[in-house]
Design a protein around this motif. Structure first.
Motif, PDB file in Angstrom:
ATOM      1  N   CYS A 224       0.837  -1.193   0.000  1.00 50.81           N
ATOM      2  CA  CYS A 224       0.000   0.000   0.000  1.00 50.81           C
ATOM      3  C   CYS A 224       0.879   1.254   0.000  1.00 50.81           C
ATOM      4  O   CYS A 224       2.099   1.179  -0.054  1.00 50.81           O
ATOM      5  CB  CYS A 224      -0.950  -0.021   1.179  1.00 50.81           C
ATOM      6  SG  CYS A 224      -0.099  -0.229   2.712  1.00 50.81           S
TER       7      CYS A 224
ATOM      8  N   GLU B 175       1.756   3.228   2.232  1.00 54.50           N
ATOM      9  CA  GLU B 175       2.730   3.319   3.312  1.00 54.50           C
ATOM     10  C   GLU B 175       4.053   2.650   2.913  1.00 54.50           C
ATOM     11  O   GLU B 175       5.142   3.170   3.149  1.00 54.50           O
ATOM     12  CB  GLU B 175       2.139   2.622   4.550  1.00 54.50           C
ATOM     13  CG  GLU B 175       2.723   3.089   5.836  1.00 54.50           C
ATOM     14  CD  GLU B 175       1.922   2.582   7.034  1.00 54.50           C
ATOM     15  OE1 GLU B 175       2.534   2.014   7.925  1.00 54.50           O
ATOM     16  OE2 GLU B 175       0.697   2.784   7.062  1.00 54.50           O
TER      17      GLU B 175
ATOM     18  N   LYS C   1      -8.967  13.497   6.064  1.00 50.38           N
ATOM     19  CA  LYS C   1      -7.794  13.791   6.891  1.00 50.38           C
ATOM     20  C   LYS C   1      -6.553  13.277   6.165  1.00 50.38           C
ATOM     21  O   LYS C   1      -6.512  12.120   5.753  1.00 50.38           O
ATOM     22  CB  LYS C   1      -7.954  13.111   8.247  1.00 50.38           C
ATOM     23  CG  LYS C   1      -6.798  13.421   9.177  1.00 50.38           C
ATOM     24  CD  LYS C   1      -7.048  12.980  10.589  1.00 50.38           C
ATOM     25  CE  LYS C   1      -5.788  13.065  11.435  1.00 50.38           C
ATOM     26  NZ  LYS C   1      -5.209  14.373  11.559  1.00 50.38           N
TER      27      LYS C   1
ATOM     28  N   PHE D 172      -2.409  12.466   5.749  1.00 50.76           N
ATOM     29  CA  PHE D 172      -1.231  12.015   6.504  1.00 50.76           C
ATOM     30  C   PHE D 172       0.016  12.156   5.624  1.00 50.76           C
ATOM     31  O   PHE D 172      -0.084  12.211   4.408  1.00 50.76           O
ATOM     32  CB  PHE D 172      -1.391  10.545   6.912  1.00 50.76           C
ATOM     33  CG  PHE D 172      -2.598  10.295   7.785  1.00 50.76           C
ATOM     34  CD1 PHE D 172      -2.561  10.557   9.149  1.00 50.76           C
ATOM     35  CD2 PHE D 172      -3.773   9.803   7.240  1.00 50.76           C
ATOM     36  CE1 PHE D 172      -3.676  10.332   9.950  1.00 50.76           C
ATOM     37  CE2 PHE D 172      -4.895   9.572   8.032  1.00 50.76           C
ATOM     38  CZ  PHE D 172      -4.852   9.839   9.383  1.00 50.76           C
TER      39      PHE D 172
ATOM     40  N   LYS E 174       1.190   8.035   4.464  1.00 50.05           N
ATOM     41  CA  LYS E 174       0.194   7.043   4.095  1.00 50.05           C
ATOM     42  C   LYS E 174      -1.021   7.736   3.495  1.00 50.05           C
ATOM     43  O   LYS E 174      -1.102   8.968   3.486  1.00 50.05           O
ATOM     44  CB  LYS E 174      -0.200   6.201   5.299  1.00 50.05           C
ATOM     45  CG  LYS E 174      -0.835   6.954   6.420  1.00 50.05           C
ATOM     46  CD  LYS E 174      -1.059   5.972   7.521  1.00 50.05           C
ATOM     47  CE  LYS E 174      -1.856   6.543   8.628  1.00 50.05           C
ATOM     48  NZ  LYS E 174      -2.081   5.544   9.654  1.00 50.05           N
TER      49      LYS E 174
ATOM     50  N   MET F 217      -7.666   9.619   4.813  1.00 50.11           N
ATOM     51  CA  MET F 217      -8.865   8.859   5.177  1.00 50.11           C
ATOM     52  C   MET F 217     -10.038   9.813   5.384  1.00 50.11           C
ATOM     53  O   MET F 217      -9.830  10.970   5.742  1.00 50.11           O
ATOM     54  CB  MET F 217      -8.633   8.096   6.475  1.00 50.11           C
ATOM     55  CG  MET F 217      -7.750   6.900   6.289  1.00 50.11           C
ATOM     56  SD  MET F 217      -7.444   6.134   7.837  1.00 50.11           S
ATOM     57  CE  MET F 217      -6.118   5.060   7.342  1.00 50.11           C
ATOM     58  N   ALA F 218     -11.229   9.261   5.205  1.00 56.68           N
ATOM     59  CA  ALA F 218     -12.427  10.077   5.432  1.00 56.68           C
ATOM     60  C   ALA F 218     -12.994   9.742   6.799  1.00 56.68           C
ATOM     61  O   ALA F 218     -12.989   8.573   7.208  1.00 56.68           O
ATOM     62  CB  ALA F 218     -13.470   9.775   4.375  1.00 56.68           C
TER      63      ALA F 218
ATOM     64  N   VAL G  65      -0.165 -10.815   7.324  1.00 58.66           N
ATOM     65  CA  VAL G  65       0.902  -9.883   7.709  1.00 58.66           C
ATOM     66  C   VAL G  65       1.046  -9.699   9.207  1.00 58.66           C
ATOM     67  O   VAL G  65       2.131  -9.424   9.697  1.00 58.66           O
ATOM     68  CB  VAL G  65       0.749  -8.487   7.069  1.00 58.66           C
ATOM     69  CG1 VAL G  65       1.005  -8.530   5.600  1.00 58.66           C
ATOM     70  CG2 VAL G  65      -0.574  -7.875   7.360  1.00 58.66           C
ATOM     71  N   SER G  66      -0.061  -9.793   9.938  1.00 57.68           N
ATOM     72  CA  SER G  66       0.061  -9.485  11.369  1.00 57.68           C
ATOM     73  C   SER G  66       0.583 -10.689  12.153  1.00 57.68           C
ATOM     74  O   SER G  66       0.700 -10.624  13.379  1.00 57.68           O
ATOM     75  CB  SER G  66      -1.258  -8.994  11.933  1.00 57.68           C
ATOM     76  OG  SER G  66      -2.211 -10.008  11.891  1.00 57.68           O
ATOM     77  N   ARG G  67       0.905 -11.743  11.487  1.00 57.14           N
ATOM     78  CA  ARG G  67       1.455 -12.905  12.188  1.00 57.14           C
ATOM     79  C   ARG G  67       2.930 -13.102  11.814  1.00 57.14           C
ATOM     80  O   ARG G  67       3.763 -12.319  12.242  1.00 57.14           O
ATOM     81  CB  ARG G  67       0.587 -14.127  11.922  1.00 57.14           C
ATOM     82  CG  ARG G  67      -0.727 -13.997  12.666  1.00 57.14           C
ATOM     83  CD  ARG G  67      -1.740 -15.034  12.353  1.00 57.14           C
ATOM     84  NE  ARG G  67      -2.853 -14.921  13.282  1.00 57.14           N
ATOM     85  CZ  ARG G  67      -3.835 -14.016  13.195  1.00 57.14           C
ATOM     86  NH1 ARG G  67      -3.841 -13.147  12.235  1.00 57.14           N
ATOM     87  NH2 ARG G  67      -4.797 -13.969  14.095  1.00 57.14           N
TER      88      ARG G  67
ATOM     89  N   LEU H 234       4.997  -9.926  10.593  1.00 52.74           N
ATOM     90  CA  LEU H 234       5.232  -8.843  11.553  1.00 52.74           C
ATOM     91  C   LEU H 234       6.048  -9.306  12.757  1.00 52.74           C
ATOM     92  O   LEU H 234       6.917  -8.595  13.239  1.00 52.74           O
ATOM     93  CB  LEU H 234       3.885  -8.272  12.016  1.00 52.74           C
ATOM     94  CG  LEU H 234       3.963  -7.018  12.865  1.00 52.74           C
ATOM     95  CD1 LEU H 234       4.466  -5.843  12.039  1.00 52.74           C
ATOM     96  CD2 LEU H 234       2.592  -6.668  13.427  1.00 52.74           C
ATOM     97  N   ASN H 235       5.739 -10.524  13.219  1.00 51.57           N
ATOM     98  CA  ASN H 235       6.360 -10.958  14.476  1.00 51.57           C
ATOM     99  C   ASN H 235       7.294 -12.143  14.327  1.00 51.57           C
ATOM    100  O   ASN H 235       7.910 -12.568  15.293  1.00 51.57           O
ATOM    101  CB  ASN H 235       5.263 -11.364  15.472  1.00 51.57           C
ATOM    102  CG  ASN H 235       4.261 -10.256  15.683  1.00 51.57           C
ATOM    103  OD1 ASN H 235       4.631  -9.197  16.143  1.00 51.57           O
ATOM    104  ND2 ASN H 235       3.020 -10.488  15.331  1.00 51.57           N
TER     105      ASN H 235
ATOM    106  N   CYS I 223      -3.294  -8.482   4.936  1.00 49.38           N
ATOM    107  CA  CYS I 223      -3.690  -7.338   4.135  1.00 49.38           C
ATOM    108  C   CYS I 223      -2.451  -6.577   3.655  1.00 49.38           C
ATOM    109  O   CYS I 223      -1.412  -7.182   3.431  1.00 49.38           O
ATOM    110  CB  CYS I 223      -4.588  -6.470   5.012  1.00 49.38           C
ATOM    111  SG  CYS I 223      -5.414  -5.156   4.140  1.00 49.38           S
ATOM    112  N   CYS I 224      -2.590  -5.275   3.524  1.00 47.88           N
ATOM    113  CA  CYS I 224      -1.495  -4.448   3.048  1.00 47.88           C
ATOM    114  C   CYS I 224      -0.260  -4.587   3.919  1.00 47.88           C
ATOM    115  O   CYS I 224      -0.365  -4.722   5.134  1.00 47.88           O
ATOM    116  CB  CYS I 224      -1.927  -2.985   3.068  1.00 47.88           C
ATOM    117  SG  CYS I 224      -2.825  -2.537   1.618  1.00 47.88           S
TER     118      CYS I 224
ATOM    119  N   PRO J 139       2.297  -3.236   6.060  1.00 45.45           N
ATOM    120  CA  PRO J 139       2.434  -1.954   6.740  1.00 45.45           C
ATOM    121  C   PRO J 139       3.884  -1.553   6.966  1.00 45.45           C
ATOM    122  O   PRO J 139       4.801  -2.336   6.750  1.00 45.45           O
ATOM    123  CB  PRO J 139       1.736  -2.203   8.071  1.00 45.45           C
ATOM    124  CG  PRO J 139       1.869  -3.657   8.311  1.00 45.45           C
ATOM    125  CD  PRO J 139       2.024  -4.325   6.988  1.00 45.45           C
TER     126      PRO J 139
END
Lengths: 213, 362
Positions: free
Chosen positions: B32, B34, B96, B98, B101, B104-105, B295-297, B300-301, B330-331, B333
């Motif tokens: 993504c 980011e 908003k 950033f 990245k 966002m709305a 990704v979060s498993r 990431l870790n 997902c994306c 990060p």
């Protein structure tokens, strides 16, 4: 109608998410001089438990949880002053927000509604909350639990920053992180005390941590 | 060695049609904004300052990741669609921004009231400068590397942004109003699809973010009502194959493929590999992109070794006979170790080269 019948009908209205009907039974319960604490425990909290069970069994979905939570809040608005009068203590103070960079709030909305509806005091920091705000409000409000909820994978780095700052400032509240992106490992990585994959699990977890059953 | 986009294209096409002649399993990451900011060193505003800047940064990122695909990630039914609606309906202040990245709305701010929904105007995407930049960037990729990212659409992802958590109350209390909003979002997606065709040319498939198809959120019947029926319509009207993306937990992939014609699915849940094995048995003509790499498993870790094991597990169970692409969702990060990500293409080369060395995989 007998007291237990009124409470049962109140509970069913909450489970069905029918606010107006629930309010009718709520007034009937008050007029019948049923102890507010009994109304809370036997109709509202039991209603929440039934709704949760149906959600876990796949019979209910987010929409049903949210409507039931709305009905609970409507009932709590009536009963709360009477509970305070009766010196009934709040079940706990929860500070909750979505970390900086994330604006998603469906899970958080649900958690707040369900917690408020069962007698917790909830401070909603909103979305896109910088770590400093979490710290500042936590220092002023001294919550029992801090909930950080996010949807995006990219939120994890902000969760780490927020938890690190809260701990560095000596905040003693337990920290719960929530969101489908999380796992046991990422919870440890973030440094939080516990994690929940969705709103309903978050509510159960907070109640467990507060030893409310 | 320079990145061979032609080989990547053939690999992906071969995977989608189930060809026995592909050299290896493709790598299909979703990098993504980011990640593109991180790799290219540019802020998001710099990325969208010109199609060429965005296009080149995307090439730099996806080549660095040794990917077999490429995307201009902003061009999907996510924040950019919210921005299109915000601009068209004079509500830009809900966006908003950033630095590193995507913007966002504010959720639910564009369609706060029933009247907002009734009066909601559908964007003309050719007049939205961000969409113009994104599609021009895709056109730039098509010219420069001869690789054309798909047209990316969605319904529920946009509906949720416009209406916020209120959608779940509407679902029970006022489903007609909610359907009215879904219909407007659908019309907007058709406009987007037409704009894509005019600006770039026909899309090989539609990458559809089907976020309604999530068991935690709604019943399958509701998912069909508020998103699935629109996918069906889109298929009937465009005849373009659908790649269905859902990074939720857990999605209704099996159910969707029993009800709709889906050429590929892209997800990372459930985590049980047996689900995916069964899915492949039940839907042998549907390509799986992802499976249980999340990704979060591991990414990431975990360690590179854990990532390699995960890739190996997926290839062992799903790559035999093709129609499988490795892709963590997902994306990706900001905080994910690049070493872990780069382990994926290495592991694919080692374990996912055809013909698969099945004895080594076990």
């Amino acid at each position: 109608m007998k007291d237990n019948e009124i409470l049962e009908k109140l509970k069913i209205s909450i489970v069905k998410g029918k606010s107006e009907e629930a309010l009718d039974f709520m007034h009937q319960a008050i007029n019948a001089n049923i102890d507010p604490k009994q109304i809370l425990n036997e109709a509202i909290i039991r209603g929440a438990e039934d709704v949760g069970l149906k959600y876990e069994e796949g019979e209910f979905f987010l929409a049903d949880l949210l409507l039931a939570a709305d009905a609970m809040i409507d009932c709590m608005d009536i009963i709360k002053p009477k509970l305070i009068e009766g010196k009934h203590k709040s079940l706990g103070k929860i500070l909750i927000g979505t970390p900086e960079g994330d604006i998603h709030d469906i899970g958080k909305t649900l958690v707040i509604a369900l917690l408020k509806g069962q007698g917790f005091d909830v401070i909603d920091l909103g979305v896109d909350v910088p770590p400093e705000t979490f710290v500042e409000v936590a220092m002023n409000e001294n919550p029992d639990i801090i909930g950080i909820s996010g949807l995006l994978t990219m939120t994890i780095s902000k969760m780490i920053e927020t938890v690190t700052m809260l701990k560095r400032k000596g905040i003693k509240a337990k920290i719960v992180v929530g969101g489908g992106i999380l796992s046991e490992k990422s919870c440890k990585h973030i440094g939080a005390d516990a994690w929940a994959k969705d709103g309903w699990e978050g509510v159960k977890l907070i109640k467990d941590l507060m030893e409310v059953n | 060695m320079p990145h061979d986009w032609e080989a990547s294209k053939l690999r992906l096409l071969g995977t989608f049609i189930g060809s026995p002649n592909i050299d290896r399993v493709p790598f299909f990451p979703l990098a993504c904004e980011e990640m593109i900011c991180r790799i290219s060193g540019k802020t998001f505003r710099e990325l969208i300052s010109s199609p060429k800047t965005y296009g080149n940064a995307a090439i730099q990122t996806y080549e660095f990741l040794k990917a077999d695909t490429i995307a201009i990630p902003t061009a999907y039914a996510g924040p950019a669609e919210a921005l299109a609606f915000a601009e068209t309906n004079n509500k830009e202040d809900v966006i908003k921004w950033f630095d590193y990245k995507v913007f966002m709305a504010e959720q639910g701010a564009i369609c706060k009231t029933e009247e907002d929904i009734e009066k909601l105007e559908i964007p003309d995407h050719s007049k939205i400068s961000l969409w113009d930049t994104c599609y021009s960037a895709i056109d730039f990729l098509r010219e420069k590397i001869k690789f054309q990212p798909s047209c990316a659409l969605g319904i529920w992802s946009v509906v949720q942004q416009l209406r916020g958590p209120q959608v779940y109350r509407d679902m029970r209390k006022n489903p007609e109003l909610l359907l009215q909003l879904c219909e407007k979002v659908y019309q907007s997606q058709r406009d987007l699809f037409n704009f894509y065709n005019e600006r770039i040319g026909p899309s090989g498939n539609i990458f559809f973010t089907g976020y309604a198809f999530n068991k935690h959120m709604m019943s399958f019947e509701d998912a069909m009502k508020f998103e699935g029926q629109f996918i069906k319509r889109l298929q009937n009207e465009t005849r373009v194959p659908i790649v269905l993306h859902n990074c939720g937990t857990p999605p209704y992939f099996d159910e969707i493929c029993n009800n709709l014609e889906i050429s590929a699915i892209n997800g990372s849940h459930p985590l049980d590999i047996e689900y995916w094995v069964k899915f492949k048995e039940n839907h042998p003509n549907t390509t799986i992109i992802g499976a249980n790499i999340d990704v979060s498993r591991e990414l990431l870790n975990g360690t590179p070794l854990e990532v390699e094991e995960k890739v190996k597990e997926n290839i062992r169970h799903l790559a035999q006979g093709g129609r499988y692409a490795v892709g963590p969702i997902c994306c990706l990060p900001w905080g994910v170790s690049l070493n872990n990500i780069l382990t994926i293409p290495k592991a694919i080369k080692k374990w996912g080269t055809y013909p698969l060395q099945t004895q080594l995989l076990y």
